[in-house]
Design a protein around this motif. Structure first.
Motif, short mmCIF file in Angstrom:
data_model
loop_
_atom_site.label_atom_id
_atom_site.label_comp_id
_atom_site.label_asym_id
_atom_site.label_seq_id
_atom_site.Cartn_x
_atom_site.Cartn_y
_atom_site.Cartn_z
N MET A 1 0.85 -1.17 0.00
CA MET A 1 0.00 0.00 0.00
C MET A 1 0.89 1.23 0.00
O MET A 1 1.88 1.31 0.71
N SER A 2 0.54 2.22 -0.81
CA SER A 2 1.37 3.41 -0.90
C SER A 2 1.13 4.32 0.30
O SER A 2 0.18 4.16 1.04
N ASN A 3 2.04 5.28 0.44
CA ASN A 3 1.92 6.24 1.54
C ASN A 3 1.37 7.56 1.01
O ASN A 3 1.73 8.62 1.51
N LYS A 4 0.53 7.51 0.01
CA LYS A 4 -0.02 8.72 -0.59
C LYS A 4 -0.85 9.47 0.44
O LYS A 4 -1.54 8.88 1.26
N LYS A 5 -0.77 10.79 0.38
CA LYS A 5 -1.52 11.65 1.29
C LYS A 5 -2.60 12.37 0.49
O LYS A 5 -2.37 12.82 -0.63
N TYR A 6 -3.79 12.43 1.09
CA TYR A 6 -4.93 13.04 0.43
C TYR A 6 -5.50 14.15 1.30
O TYR A 6 -5.59 14.01 2.51
N LEU A 7 -5.92 15.24 0.66
CA LEU A 7 -6.68 16.27 1.35
C LEU A 7 -8.12 15.80 1.41
O LEU A 7 -8.54 14.93 0.63
N ILE A 8 -8.90 16.39 2.29
CA ILE A 8 -10.28 15.94 2.47
C ILE A 8 -11.09 16.08 1.17
O ILE A 8 -11.94 15.24 0.87
N ASN A 9 -10.79 17.11 0.36
CA ASN A 9 -11.49 17.27 -0.92
C ASN A 9 -11.23 16.09 -1.84
O ASN A 9 -12.14 15.62 -2.54
N GLU A 10 -9.99 15.61 -1.85
CA GLU A 10 -9.63 14.47 -2.69
C GLU A 10 -10.33 13.20 -2.19
O GLU A 10 -10.82 12.40 -2.99
N VAL A 11 -10.38 13.04 -0.88
CA VAL A 11 -11.06 11.88 -0.30
C VAL A 11 -12.53 11.90 -0.70
O VAL A 11 -13.10 10.87 -1.06
N SER A 12 -13.13 13.07 -0.66
CA SER A 12 -14.53 13.22 -1.04
C SER A 12 -14.75 12.83 -2.50
O SER A 12 -15.69 12.11 -2.82
N GLU A 13 -13.87 13.28 -3.38
CA GLU A 13 -13.99 12.95 -4.80
C GLU A 13 -13.84 11.46 -5.05
O GLU A 13 -14.57 10.86 -5.83
N ILE A 14 -12.88 10.83 -4.37
CA ILE A 14 -12.60 9.41 -4.58
C ILE A 14 -13.72 8.54 -4.04
O ILE A 14 -14.12 7.56 -4.68
N THR A 15 -14.23 8.88 -2.87
CA THR A 15 -15.20 8.01 -2.19
C THR A 15 -16.65 8.36 -2.49
O THR A 15 -17.53 7.51 -2.31
N GLY A 40 -3.84 21.39 7.67
CA GLY A 40 -2.67 20.58 7.34
C GLY A 40 -2.92 19.09 7.48
O GLY A 40 -2.07 18.27 7.21
N GLY A 41 -4.13 18.73 7.94
CA GLY A 41 -4.46 17.33 8.12
C GLY A 41 -4.59 16.61 6.79
O GLY A 41 -5.05 17.18 5.80
N PHE A 42 -4.14 15.37 6.74
CA PHE A 42 -4.26 14.61 5.51
C PHE A 42 -4.69 13.19 5.81
O PHE A 42 -4.51 12.68 6.91
N TYR A 43 -5.28 12.60 4.82
CA TYR A 43 -5.77 11.24 4.89
C TYR A 43 -4.85 10.35 4.06
O TYR A 43 -4.10 10.84 3.23
N ASN A 44 -4.92 9.05 4.32
CA ASN A 44 -4.09 8.13 3.54
C ASN A 44 -4.95 7.01 2.96
O ASN A 44 -6.17 7.03 3.06
N ASP A 45 -4.30 6.03 2.36
CA ASP A 45 -5.01 4.95 1.69
C ASP A 45 -5.91 4.15 2.64
O ASP A 45 -6.96 3.68 2.23
N SER A 46 -5.52 4.03 3.90
CA SER A 46 -6.36 3.27 4.83
C SER A 46 -7.69 3.98 5.07
O SER A 46 -8.72 3.33 5.24
N HIS A 47 -7.69 5.32 5.06
CA HIS A 47 -8.93 6.08 5.19
C HIS A 47 -9.83 5.83 3.97
O HIS A 47 -11.03 5.59 4.11
#
Length: 128
Positions: A1-15, A40-47
């Protein structure tokens, strides 16, 4: 699993979950808090994985309440399997027998017999 970091907007678009829903899931403990604080908070692949899992269950007709209960149940099952009490019986220095508590309680005499016999054999004090 990658260590990619996502902003909440990106998480919203993906999910497909709204920002409000994602924030609600975090505040309710349904998903883990993002790493970092504030903007500055970020989400990752597990989220992402957890949110997509929730979305799939909801699409299959599960209510959020049932999903939360299932998740709690799974966490409890994992915790119970990792916390086991074991008894240690030293036969000779460097050789031990480890017995899980529930086995030790139900088969105590047999275990004592095995330990005694093992000590006898390894010390050379008897024939079997």
């Amino acid at each position: 699993m990658s260590n990619k970091k996502y902003l909440i907007n990106e998480v919203s678009e993906i999910t497909g979950f709204s920002l409000r829903t994602i924030r609600y899931y975090v505040s309710s403990g349904i998903i883990e808090s993002p790493e970092g604080r504030g903007r500055g908070g970020f989400y990752n692949d597990s989220h992402i994985d957890k949110l997509l899992q929730i979305k799939g269950m909801q699409e299959n007709g599960m209510r959020l309440k049932d999903i939360i209960n299932l998740d709690k149940s799974n966490k409890t099952d994992k915790a119970e399997t990792t916390r086991q009490v074991w008894f240690r019986y030293e036969i000779v220095p460097g050789l031990e027998i480890h017995v899980r508590k529930d086995i030790e309680e139900s088969e105590r005499q047999k275990i004592f017999d095995v330990v005694k016999l093992s000590k006898t054999i390894l010390k050379g004090n008897g024939d079997v």
